[in-house]
Design a protein around this motif. Sequence first.
Motif, PDB file in Angstrom:
ATOM      1  N   SER A 167       0.848  -1.197   0.000  1.00  0.00           N
ATOM      2  CA  SER A 167       0.000   0.000   0.000  1.00  0.00           C
ATOM      3  C   SER A 167       0.880   1.243   0.000  1.00  0.00           C
TER       4      SER A 167
ATOM      5  N   ARG B 110     -12.415   8.449   5.245  1.00  0.00           N
ATOM      6  CA  ARG B 110     -11.491   7.314   5.367  1.00  0.00           C
ATOM      7  C   ARG B 110     -10.077   7.877   5.495  1.00  0.00           C
TER       8      ARG B 110
ATOM      9  N   ASP C 265     -19.285   6.702  -2.779  1.00  0.00           N
ATOM     10  CA  ASP C 265     -17.950   7.293  -2.625  1.00  0.00           C
ATOM     11  C   ASP C 265     -17.444   7.692  -4.013  1.00  0.00           C
TER      12      ASP C 265
ATOM     13  N   LYS D 241      -3.367  11.072  -0.336  1.00  0.00           N
ATOM     14  CA  LYS D 241      -3.346  10.640  -1.733  1.00  0.00           C
ATOM     15  C   LYS D 241      -2.474  11.530  -2.609  1.00  0.00           C
TER      16      LYS D 241
HETATM   17  N1  HH2 Z   1      -9.010   4.463  -1.349  1.00  0.00           N
HETATM   18  C1  HH2 Z   1      -8.133   3.434  -1.236  1.00  0.00           C
HETATM   19  C2  HH2 Z   1      -8.582   2.163  -0.845  1.00  0.00           C
HETATM   20  N2  HH2 Z   1      -9.884   1.944  -0.549  1.00  0.00           N
HETATM   21  N3  HH2 Z   1     -12.095   2.765  -0.326  1.00  0.00           N
HETATM   22  C3  HH2 Z   1     -12.980   3.768  -0.429  1.00  0.00           C
HETATM   23  N4  HH2 Z   1     -14.276   3.552  -0.135  1.00  0.00           N
HETATM   24  N5  HH2 Z   1     -12.598   5.022  -0.820  1.00  0.00           N
HETATM   25  C4  HH2 Z   1     -11.299   5.311  -1.145  1.00  0.00           C
HETATM   26  O1  HH2 Z   1     -11.014   6.473  -1.525  1.00  0.00           O
HETATM   27  C5  HH2 Z   1     -10.323   4.256  -1.052  1.00  0.00           C
HETATM   28  C6  HH2 Z   1     -10.769   2.967  -0.635  1.00  0.00           C
HETATM   29  C7  HH2 Z   1      -6.681   3.648  -1.537  1.00  0.00           C
HETATM   30  O2  HH2 Z   1      -5.960   4.044  -0.427  1.00  0.00           O
HETATM   31  P1  HH2 Z   1      -5.145   3.088   0.588  1.00  0.00           P
HETATM   32  O3  HH2 Z   1      -5.961   1.994   1.148  1.00  0.00           O
HETATM   33  O4  HH2 Z   1      -4.548   3.997   1.615  1.00  0.00           O
HETATM   34  O5  HH2 Z   1      -3.958   2.503  -0.268  1.00  0.00           O
HETATM   35  P2  HH2 Z   1      -3.810   1.133  -1.090  1.00  0.00           P
HETATM   36  O6  HH2 Z   1      -4.880   1.055  -2.081  1.00  0.00           O
HETATM   37  O7  HH2 Z   1      -2.431   1.254  -1.721  1.00  0.00           O
HETATM   38  O8  HH2 Z   1      -3.873   0.004  -0.115  1.00  0.00           O
END
Ligand code: HH2
Length: 260
Positions: free
Chosen positions: A10, A240, A169, A205
Amino acid sequence: MGILNVTPDSFSDGGKWSDPERAAAHAATMVAAGAAIVDVGAESTRPGATPVPPEVELARLRPVLRAVRQAVRVPLSVDTMKAAVARVALAEGADLVNDVSAGRFDAAMLRLCATERVPIVLMHMRGTPRTMQHAPRYRDVVATVVAFLRQRAAVARRAGIPRQAIVVDPGIGFGKTLQHNLRLLANLGTLVRLGYPVAVGVSRKGFIGQLCDRPDPASRDWGTAAAVALAVAQGARILRVHDVPAMRDVLAVATAVVDA
Ligand code: HH2
């Protein structure tokens, strides 16, 4: 909604919470700091990420979910696009599903949420995580995203998910340029007026890195705070975030101003 990524890759917290005990301690810290939901994800959806098979996702998720379930009492959401993964997560004590594909990648997902009577977050994404940042283009990004979410919510309702169990979302960063992300955040009210609770994921982000010239995601919390406050001012209900203690204060002030 506090983020707990159980992934090696991630963009912000990759590899940090793969150990169940550490993950549970982090979840407890987020809840103590004010998180109302903990979102556990075991597949990275960052731009360019390659999908992982369900067995791999489950092998990462299961022990952590078990430990987190023991450690906190708030609702747990499972961040997955796969019904097979969601099914096991719900059996292990997860309470809702966060599907960044809005039920498009796995036809069984909406039916599962309907039969299990759990809420679902439906997020807009253009393409797949692997391809979504290849020259994204929209005629009108706000109209496109709102129409997509209206349509996916209708599909979810036809699958048997009640209106009050649907969250939408806009999918900040998922197949969007900087300008697309800004237009969506500036017009969040249009999405709020659809009538479903709105969730927003801006935390650390890339667009914040671009605006603030901060390549390191961990240094983007001040920029995140600005986006969170503006989202709340327009009616967003679920934020989130990675840094729960800081964003709890941002929410306390922003919601007090809105309520006044
Ligand atoms: N963004 C990410 C993952 N899940 N779910 C929702 N509902 N909305 C979002 O904007 C969203 C999400 C991406 O961020 P992150 O989990 O921090 O990183 P990664 O995808 O690299 O695990």
